[in-house]
Design a protein around this motif. Structure first.
Motif, PDB file in Angstrom:
ATOM      1  N   VAL A  40      -9.543  25.451 -10.379  1.00 40.58           N
ATOM      2  CA  VAL A  40      -9.823  24.674  -9.301  1.00 40.58           C
ATOM      3  C   VAL A  40     -10.387  23.230  -9.814  1.00 40.58           C
ATOM      4  O   VAL A  40     -11.019  23.251 -10.692  1.00 40.58           O
ATOM      5  CB  VAL A  40     -11.091  25.291  -8.466  1.00 40.58           C
ATOM      6  N   LYS A  41      -9.741  22.293  -9.034  1.00 38.19           N
ATOM      7  CA  LYS A  41     -10.227  20.882  -9.356  1.00 38.19           C
ATOM      8  C   LYS A  41     -10.505  20.126  -8.162  1.00 38.19           C
ATOM      9  O   LYS A  41     -10.021  20.156  -7.203  1.00 38.19           O
ATOM     10  CB  LYS A  41      -8.973  20.006 -10.036  1.00 38.19           C
ATOM     11  N   GLU A  42     -11.828  19.695  -8.090  1.00 39.28           N
ATOM     12  CA  GLU A  42     -11.957  18.647  -7.094  1.00 39.28           C
ATOM     13  C   GLU A  42     -12.488  17.251  -7.381  1.00 39.28           C
ATOM     14  O   GLU A  42     -13.290  17.155  -8.352  1.00 39.28           O
ATOM     15  CB  GLU A  42     -13.137  19.531  -6.186  1.00 39.28           C
ATOM     16  N   THR A  43     -11.782  16.408  -6.824  1.00 38.68           N
ATOM     17  CA  THR A  43     -11.993  14.815  -6.988  1.00 38.68           C
ATOM     18  C   THR A  43     -12.718  14.233  -5.723  1.00 38.68           C
ATOM     19  O   THR A  43     -12.473  14.541  -4.463  1.00 38.68           O
ATOM     20  CB  THR A  43     -11.070  14.079  -7.511  1.00 38.68           C
ATOM     21  N   ASP A  56     -16.771   7.645   4.696  1.00 39.20           N
ATOM     22  CA  ASP A  56     -18.159   7.914   3.871  1.00 39.20           C
ATOM     23  C   ASP A  56     -17.850   8.709   2.567  1.00 39.20           C
ATOM     24  O   ASP A  56     -18.438   8.308   1.584  1.00 39.20           O
ATOM     25  CB  ASP A  56     -19.170   8.428   4.565  1.00 39.20           C
ATOM     26  N   VAL A  57     -17.179   9.544   2.952  1.00 40.24           N
ATOM     27  CA  VAL A  57     -16.892  10.812   1.891  1.00 40.24           C
ATOM     28  C   VAL A  57     -15.191  10.992   2.046  1.00 40.24           C
ATOM     29  O   VAL A  57     -14.897  11.245   3.062  1.00 40.24           O
ATOM     30  CB  VAL A  57     -17.479  12.165   2.007  1.00 40.24           C
ATOM     31  N   TYR A  58     -14.628  11.169   0.698  1.00 40.85           N
ATOM     32  CA  TYR A  58     -13.236  11.553   0.597  1.00 40.85           C
ATOM     33  C   TYR A  58     -13.040  12.426  -0.272  1.00 40.85           C
ATOM     34  O   TYR A  58     -13.077  11.852  -1.611  1.00 40.85           O
ATOM     35  CB  TYR A  58     -12.336  10.437   0.734  1.00 40.85           C
ATOM     36  N   ARG A  59     -12.753  13.503  -0.419  1.00 34.47           N
ATOM     37  CA  ARG A  59     -12.620  14.551  -1.432  1.00 34.47           C
ATOM     38  C   ARG A  59     -11.245  15.298  -1.423  1.00 34.47           C
ATOM     39  O   ARG A  59     -10.761  15.667  -0.409  1.00 34.47           O
ATOM     40  CB  ARG A  59     -13.695  15.668  -1.707  1.00 34.47           C
ATOM     41  N   ILE A  60     -10.646  15.647  -2.361  1.00 32.29           N
ATOM     42  CA  ILE A  60      -9.236  16.436  -2.759  1.00 32.29           C
ATOM     43  C   ILE A  60      -9.671  17.640  -3.684  1.00 32.29           C
ATOM     44  O   ILE A  60     -10.293  17.224  -4.604  1.00 32.29           O
ATOM     45  CB  ILE A  60      -8.381  15.498  -3.217  1.00 32.29           C
ATOM     46  N   ARG A  61      -9.358  18.643  -3.111  1.00 35.04           N
ATOM     47  CA  ARG A  61      -9.506  19.695  -3.853  1.00 35.04           C
ATOM     48  C   ARG A  61      -8.103  20.399  -4.167  1.00 35.04           C
ATOM     49  O   ARG A  61      -7.290  20.745  -3.250  1.00 35.04           O
ATOM     50  CB  ARG A  61     -10.399  20.887  -3.091  1.00 35.04           C
ATOM     51  N   ARG A  75      -2.715  24.934  -3.495  1.00 35.95           N
ATOM     52  CA  ARG A  75      -3.439  25.046  -2.106  1.00 35.95           C
ATOM     53  C   ARG A  75      -4.155  23.601  -2.313  1.00 35.95           C
ATOM     54  O   ARG A  75      -5.059  23.404  -3.287  1.00 35.95           O
ATOM     55  CB  ARG A  75      -4.288  26.010  -1.949  1.00 35.95           C
ATOM     56  N   SER A  76      -4.096  22.861  -1.439  1.00 36.07           N
ATOM     57  CA  SER A  76      -4.565  21.148  -1.323  1.00 36.07           C
ATOM     58  C   SER A  76      -5.578  21.114  -0.190  1.00 36.07           C
ATOM     59  O   SER A  76      -4.941  21.526   0.786  1.00 36.07           O
ATOM     60  CB  SER A  76      -3.743  20.053  -1.427  1.00 36.07           C
ATOM     61  N   THR A  77      -6.615  20.904  -0.530  1.00 35.76           N
ATOM     62  CA  THR A  77      -7.594  20.651   0.760  1.00 35.76           C
ATOM     63  C   THR A  77      -8.412  19.173   0.723  1.00 35.76           C
ATOM     64  O   THR A  77      -8.446  18.751  -0.363  1.00 35.76           O
ATOM     65  CB  THR A  77      -8.817  21.753   0.643  1.00 35.76           C
ATOM     66  N   ILE A  78      -7.993  18.481   2.113  1.00 33.15           N
ATOM     67  CA  ILE A  78      -8.768  17.170   1.808  1.00 33.15           C
ATOM     68  C   ILE A  78     -10.137  17.382   2.875  1.00 33.15           C
ATOM     69  O   ILE A  78      -9.967  17.952   3.961  1.00 33.15           O
ATOM     70  CB  ILE A  78      -7.824  16.088   2.637  1.00 33.15           C
ATOM     71  N   LYS A  79     -11.223  16.849   2.238  1.00 33.10           N
ATOM     72  CA  LYS A  79     -12.420  17.127   3.164  1.00 33.10           C
ATOM     73  C   LYS A  79     -12.892  15.433   3.369  1.00 33.10           C
ATOM     74  O   LYS A  79     -12.693  14.725   2.244  1.00 33.10           O
ATOM     75  CB  LYS A  79     -13.488  17.667   2.439  1.00 33.10           C
ATOM     76  N   TYR A  80     -13.319  15.173   4.310  1.00 31.53           N
ATOM     77  CA  TYR A  80     -13.690  13.774   4.466  1.00 31.53           C
ATOM     78  C   TYR A  80     -14.801  13.783   5.537  1.00 31.53           C
ATOM     79  O   TYR A  80     -15.083  14.663   6.346  1.00 31.53           O
ATOM     80  CB  TYR A  80     -12.415  12.840   4.907  1.00 31.53           C
TER      81      TYR A  80
END
Length: 116
Positions: A40-43, A56-61, A75-80
């Motif tokens: 797993v890698k999250e940036t 405000d927040v933008y993350r990619i996992r 599996r790619s996930t975008i959280k914002y």
């Protein structure tokens, strides 16, 4: 990609510059999670890119899920997070760059495998 700070592990900050003519120009991201065991890698974007657009927040996992000895799933996930007054910006979020990256990784791995 330019490493601004760190050794490639958690806390590393990198700067990615977009090709000429691409809106946004660049972004800097920090590696929040680097788990080799769980693959797993999250940036998180900390400057430029989506931050400059108002997020405000933008993350990619990314998670690598082994299917068998010959294949895996990325599996790619975008959280914002974004202020409700800027909700129209949500339409800018797309997984297309992640899909392109996954396809290129697949090509690279296949080429390396055939060369062995």
């Amino acid at each position: 990609m330019e490493v601004i700070e760190g050794d490639g592990g958690v806390g590393t900050i990198v700067k990615l510059i977009f090709p000429p003519g691409t809106p946004g120009g660049y972004f800097k991201e920090i590696f929040r999670i680097m788990d080799d065991e769980k693959q797993v890698k999250e940036t998180e974007t900390i400057e430029g890119g989506y931050k400059d657009l108002g997020f405000d927040v933008y993350r990619i996992r990314f998670e690598i899920i082994a299917k068998d000895a010959e294949s895996a799933i990325i599996r790619s996930t975008i959280k914002y997070e974004i202020d409700d007054t800027k909700a129209e910006l949500v339409s800018l979020v797309t997984t297309k760059p992640l899909q392109t990256m996954a396809e290129e990784i697949g090509k690279y791995v296949s080429e390396k495998k055939s060369a062995v």
